[in-house]
Scaffold this motif. Sequence first.
Motif, short mmCIF file in Angstrom:
data_model
loop_
_atom_site.label_atom_id
_atom_site.label_comp_id
_atom_site.label_asym_id
_atom_site.label_seq_id
_atom_site.Cartn_x
_atom_site.Cartn_y
_atom_site.Cartn_z
N TYR A 98 0.84 -1.20 0.00
CA TYR A 98 0.00 0.00 0.00
C TYR A 98 0.87 1.25 0.00
N VAL A 99 0.60 2.13 -0.95
CA VAL A 99 1.39 3.35 -1.09
C VAL A 99 0.45 4.54 -1.24
N LEU A 100 0.94 5.69 -0.82
CA LEU A 100 0.17 6.93 -0.93
C LEU A 100 1.06 8.02 -1.51
N PRO A 101 0.80 8.48 -2.74
CA PRO A 101 1.54 9.63 -3.26
C PRO A 101 1.24 10.87 -2.42
N ASP A 155 -6.40 0.73 23.20
CA ASP A 155 -7.48 1.01 24.15
C ASP A 155 -7.81 2.51 24.21
N ILE A 156 -6.92 3.33 23.66
CA ILE A 156 -7.15 4.78 23.63
C ILE A 156 -7.78 5.13 22.29
N ASP A 157 -9.01 5.52 22.33
CA ASP A 157 -9.80 5.75 21.12
C ASP A 157 -9.17 6.79 20.21
N TYR A 158 -8.98 6.43 18.97
CA TYR A 158 -8.50 7.30 17.88
C TYR A 158 -7.05 7.75 18.05
N LEU A 159 -6.32 7.14 18.95
CA LEU A 159 -4.89 7.44 19.06
C LEU A 159 -4.15 7.01 17.80
N SER A 160 -4.54 5.88 17.23
CA SER A 160 -3.89 5.40 16.00
C SER A 160 -4.13 6.35 14.83
N ALA A 183 3.59 2.09 2.83
CA ALA A 183 3.10 1.42 4.04
C ALA A 183 3.34 -0.08 4.01
N GLN A 184 4.01 -0.56 2.98
CA GLN A 184 4.40 -1.96 2.86
C GLN A 184 3.18 -2.90 2.71
N ARG A 185 3.46 -4.19 2.79
CA ARG A 185 2.44 -5.18 2.43
C ARG A 185 1.45 -5.42 3.57
N GLY A 186 0.26 -5.85 3.17
CA GLY A 186 -0.78 -6.18 4.13
C GLY A 186 -1.57 -4.96 4.55
N TRP A 242 -6.28 -0.89 8.18
CA TRP A 242 -6.30 0.57 8.18
C TRP A 242 -5.84 1.22 6.87
N LYS A 243 -5.07 0.53 6.05
CA LYS A 243 -4.47 1.19 4.89
C LYS A 243 -5.50 1.55 3.83
N LYS A 244 -6.46 0.66 3.59
CA LYS A 244 -7.53 1.00 2.66
C LYS A 244 -8.37 2.15 3.21
N GLN A 245 -8.60 2.14 4.52
CA GLN A 245 -9.37 3.21 5.14
C GLN A 245 -8.72 4.57 4.93
N PHE A 246 -7.41 4.59 4.86
CA PHE A 246 -6.68 5.83 4.65
C PHE A 246 -6.35 6.07 3.18
N MET A 247 -7.06 5.41 2.31
CA MET A 247 -7.03 5.68 0.87
C MET A 247 -5.69 5.37 0.21
#
Length: 319
Positions: free
Chosen positions: A129-132, A247-252, A273-276, A280-285
């Motif tokens: 997964y990569v993001l320009p 456990d901390i909401d939205y920290l990630s 973002a490397q493989r797999g 979260w990676k699809k969620q972040f486009m």
Amino acid sequence: MGSSLRFEAVRDLGVAEKLWKYLSPAQSLYDDWGFRFTFYKYDPVEICFVTAYDENHPVGLLPLQKNKEGFWEFFGGDYMEDNLLMLLPGVQISLERFLEHVPALPVRLEWMRSFSAQSVFPIVQDYKYVLPLSSYTSGGDFLEKAFDHEHRSKIKRRINRLQAEHQVEVFENRMSDLPQLFELNKKHFGVNSSFYQPHREDIFRELAAIFSLSMISIEVDGSLEAVSFSILYRGRYVGMNGGVNTDIDYLSKLLMLKKLDQAIAAGATLYDAQRGDYGWKKQFMFNEVPLYKHHATVPTVSRFYGFRPRTAGEMAVSS
């Protein structure tokens, strides 16, 4: 390139290094000898760098090592991705030609990024997964442009709540936080954490000393709850690993936006973002890039046993 083409299997590590540095396209972090060798040296095994020569000039390389389970894999082991058959620009040699000179063991070629000069039919193993980044000025700008109003507003609202209800501090490049990264990762992934593997923590400490390191650490109410480890390499911001208290909401999500801030400020043009997907990676486009595999069984003893290993003095490769 015709009758002058010949193949040899190089077993000498010093010669292998010179071949790699000569033939590597040096685009990805995984094209870097120092990166791969850092993994290899903690678990050294037999190597077999099948090399194509046009007369005495190296023009192609299939760099393999012998897995302890009894098969050939790409040099550096299973952690590696962006693997490929290395060919000089303009050279066209099929993968099968190289496989003819591999010893009589199964070959598992995995996490490959390219089959452009190969005639086998590969299987998509997974995606990286990569993001320009050229369209964005910051993590906040990315959030504005990449997400619709509903999702953007939700992320902002939850992060604002986190920062309103807790004292949140962000730090960059604190090497002393590496041990907590390891522990947070183990806590989140359990037995599946790569940091339970032998020497993996040592490898990451060494990578931090060799390459241009980019770390983000987040403390919540004075407690270190998130640490990321990335490497800047040739305009790429490569997200290597991290640990977050989920456990901390939205920290990630906050960590991700801070990593984008860091990558863009450093002048990176691509977030790798490397493989797999890891949820979260699809969620972040991030864009999917296929990685391929090809498994083969070499039926007979290979022809390279008739050659002796080349010495450094015989190499037609500049050091």
